[in-house]
Design a protein around this motif. Structure first.
Motif, PDB file in Angstrom:
ATOM      1  N   ASN A  12      21.970  -5.038  31.960  1.00 15.98           N
ATOM      2  CA  ASN A  12      20.953  -5.890  31.315  1.00 15.98           C
ATOM      3  C   ASN A  12      21.141  -6.150  29.824  1.00 15.98           C
ATOM      4  O   ASN A  12      22.284  -5.799  29.464  1.00 15.98           O
ATOM      5  N   SER A  13      20.011  -6.774  29.277  1.00 11.58           N
ATOM      6  CA  SER A  13      20.399  -7.246  27.870  1.00 11.58           C
ATOM      7  C   SER A  13      20.326  -6.035  26.895  1.00 11.58           C
ATOM      8  O   SER A  13      20.901  -6.235  25.773  1.00 11.58           O
ATOM      9  N   ASP A  14      19.854  -4.797  27.527  1.00  8.90           N
ATOM     10  CA  ASP A  14      20.151  -3.610  26.572  1.00  8.90           C
ATOM     11  C   ASP A  14      21.299  -2.896  26.831  1.00  8.90           C
ATOM     12  O   ASP A  14      21.349  -1.913  25.968  1.00  8.90           O
ATOM     13  N   GLY A  15      22.265  -3.437  27.552  1.00  4.70           N
ATOM     14  CA  GLY A  15      23.399  -2.563  27.918  1.00  4.70           C
ATOM     15  C   GLY A  15      23.280  -1.654  28.919  1.00  4.70           C
ATOM     16  O   GLY A  15      24.225  -0.932  29.452  1.00  4.70           O
ATOM     17  N   GLN A  16      22.099  -1.303  29.780  1.00  8.66           N
ATOM     18  CA  GLN A  16      22.086  -0.385  30.927  1.00  8.66           C
ATOM     19  C   GLN A  16      22.768  -1.004  31.939  1.00  8.66           C
ATOM     20  O   GLN A  16      22.642  -2.138  32.427  1.00  8.66           O
ATOM     21  N   ARG A  17      23.234  -0.032  32.529  1.00  5.84           N
ATOM     22  CA  ARG A  17      24.218  -0.429  33.890  1.00  5.84           C
ATOM     23  C   ARG A  17      23.764   0.479  35.077  1.00  5.84           C
ATOM     24  O   ARG A  17      23.091   1.281  35.141  1.00  5.84           O
ATOM     25  N   GLU A  44      27.447 -12.377  24.477  1.00  2.36           N
ATOM     26  CA  GLU A  44      26.557 -12.162  25.802  1.00  2.36           C
ATOM     27  C   GLU A  44      26.644 -13.426  26.577  1.00  2.36           C
ATOM     28  O   GLU A  44      25.495 -13.624  27.207  1.00  2.36           O
ATOM     29  N   ARG A  48      21.559 -14.571  27.210  1.00  4.45           N
ATOM     30  CA  ARG A  48      21.419 -13.474  26.626  1.00  4.45           C
ATOM     31  C   ARG A  48      20.569 -12.332  26.676  1.00  4.45           C
ATOM     32  O   ARG A  48      20.517 -11.211  26.611  1.00  4.45           O
ATOM     33  N   HIS A  49      19.424 -13.106  27.074  1.00  4.34           N
ATOM     34  CA  HIS A  49      18.160 -12.317  27.284  1.00  4.34           C
ATOM     35  C   HIS A  49      18.279 -11.647  28.753  1.00  4.34           C
ATOM     36  O   HIS A  49      17.375 -11.215  29.364  1.00  4.34           O
ATOM     37  N   THR A  92      17.924  -3.345  35.593  1.00  4.47           N
ATOM     38  CA  THR A  92      19.228  -3.341  36.367  1.00  4.47           C
ATOM     39  C   THR A  92      18.703  -3.692  37.824  1.00  4.47           C
ATOM     40  O   THR A  92      17.670  -3.030  38.277  1.00  4.47           O
ATOM     41  N   LYS A 148      13.890  -7.004  33.402  1.00  2.15           N
ATOM     42  CA  LYS A 148      14.142  -6.068  32.263  1.00  2.15           C
ATOM     43  C   LYS A 148      15.000  -4.690  32.454  1.00  2.15           C
ATOM     44  O   LYS A 148      15.816  -4.544  31.546  1.00  2.15           O
ATOM     45  N   SER A 185      19.635 -10.414  32.477  1.00  2.11           N
ATOM     46  CA  SER A 185      20.286  -9.362  33.139  1.00  2.11           C
ATOM     47  C   SER A 185      21.411  -9.735  33.929  1.00  2.11           C
ATOM     48  O   SER A 185      21.272 -11.030  34.595  1.00  2.11           O
TER      49      SER A 185
END
Length: 122
Positions: A51-56, A74, A29-30, A102, A100, A32
Motif C-alpha cells: 500500500n501507499s504506506d509500504g505495508q505488504r 511510486e 502514488r496514493h 493491503t 488504505k 495500493s
C-alpha cells in the motif's frame, strides 16, 4: 490509468525473476498495488500487495520466496520472485486500487495491466 507489466520469461526451476509494473499517473502514488497471477486451468489469485504506506501482504505460497516493492517515484513497482517452481507458471498481472490497507482480492482493484507470462520448467 495505464499499467504495463514486464519481466516475464522462461526460467528453470530454482531460478529468479523480477517483474515490474509501470504506471502513467503520478496520482497513483496514493493507491495500493497488487500482483495477481493466473495459472493454466486456474482462476486468478492474489500474490502480493503493497500500500501507499509500504505495508505488504503475501499469499501463503509467496511468503519467503517473493518480495513486493515500489520505486521512490511510486509509479513503478516490482515483484521479485526467487526459488521459482513449475507451479508458479502463469500470467502475472499488476493492479492498482484506492484502498488504505493491503488486499489480495480482485474486486478491490480498479486498474489492471494486461499481464506478463512466466514459465518455469523443471
Amino acid at each position: 490509468v495505464e499499467m504495463v507489466e514486464s519481466g516475464g520469461e522462461s526460467v528453470q526451476a530454482g531460478g529468479s525473476l523480477r517483474l515490474s509494473c509501470e504506471t502513467n499517473s503520478y496520482g497513483i502514488r496514493h493507491y495500493s498495488f497488487g500482483w495477481f497471477r493466473q495459472r493454466p486451468g486456474w482462476g486468478r489469485e492474489g500474490v502480493a500487495a503493497i500500500n501507499s504506506d509500504g505495508q505488504r501482504a503475501y499469499a501463503i505460497f509467496a511468503m519467503d520466496r517473493f518480495t513486493v516493492s515500489k520505486d521512490n517515484d511510486e509509479r513503478t513497482f516490482h515483484l521479485q520472485m526467487t526459488n521459482l517452481k513449475p507451479e508458479d507458471t502463469g500470467d502475472y498481472f499488476c493492479a492498482a486500487g484506492l484502498l488504505k490497507g493491503t488486499s489480495l482480492r480482485e474486486p478491490d482493484y480498479l486498474y489492471w495491466g494486461r499481464g506478463t507470462r512466466v514459465t518455469v520448467s523443471s
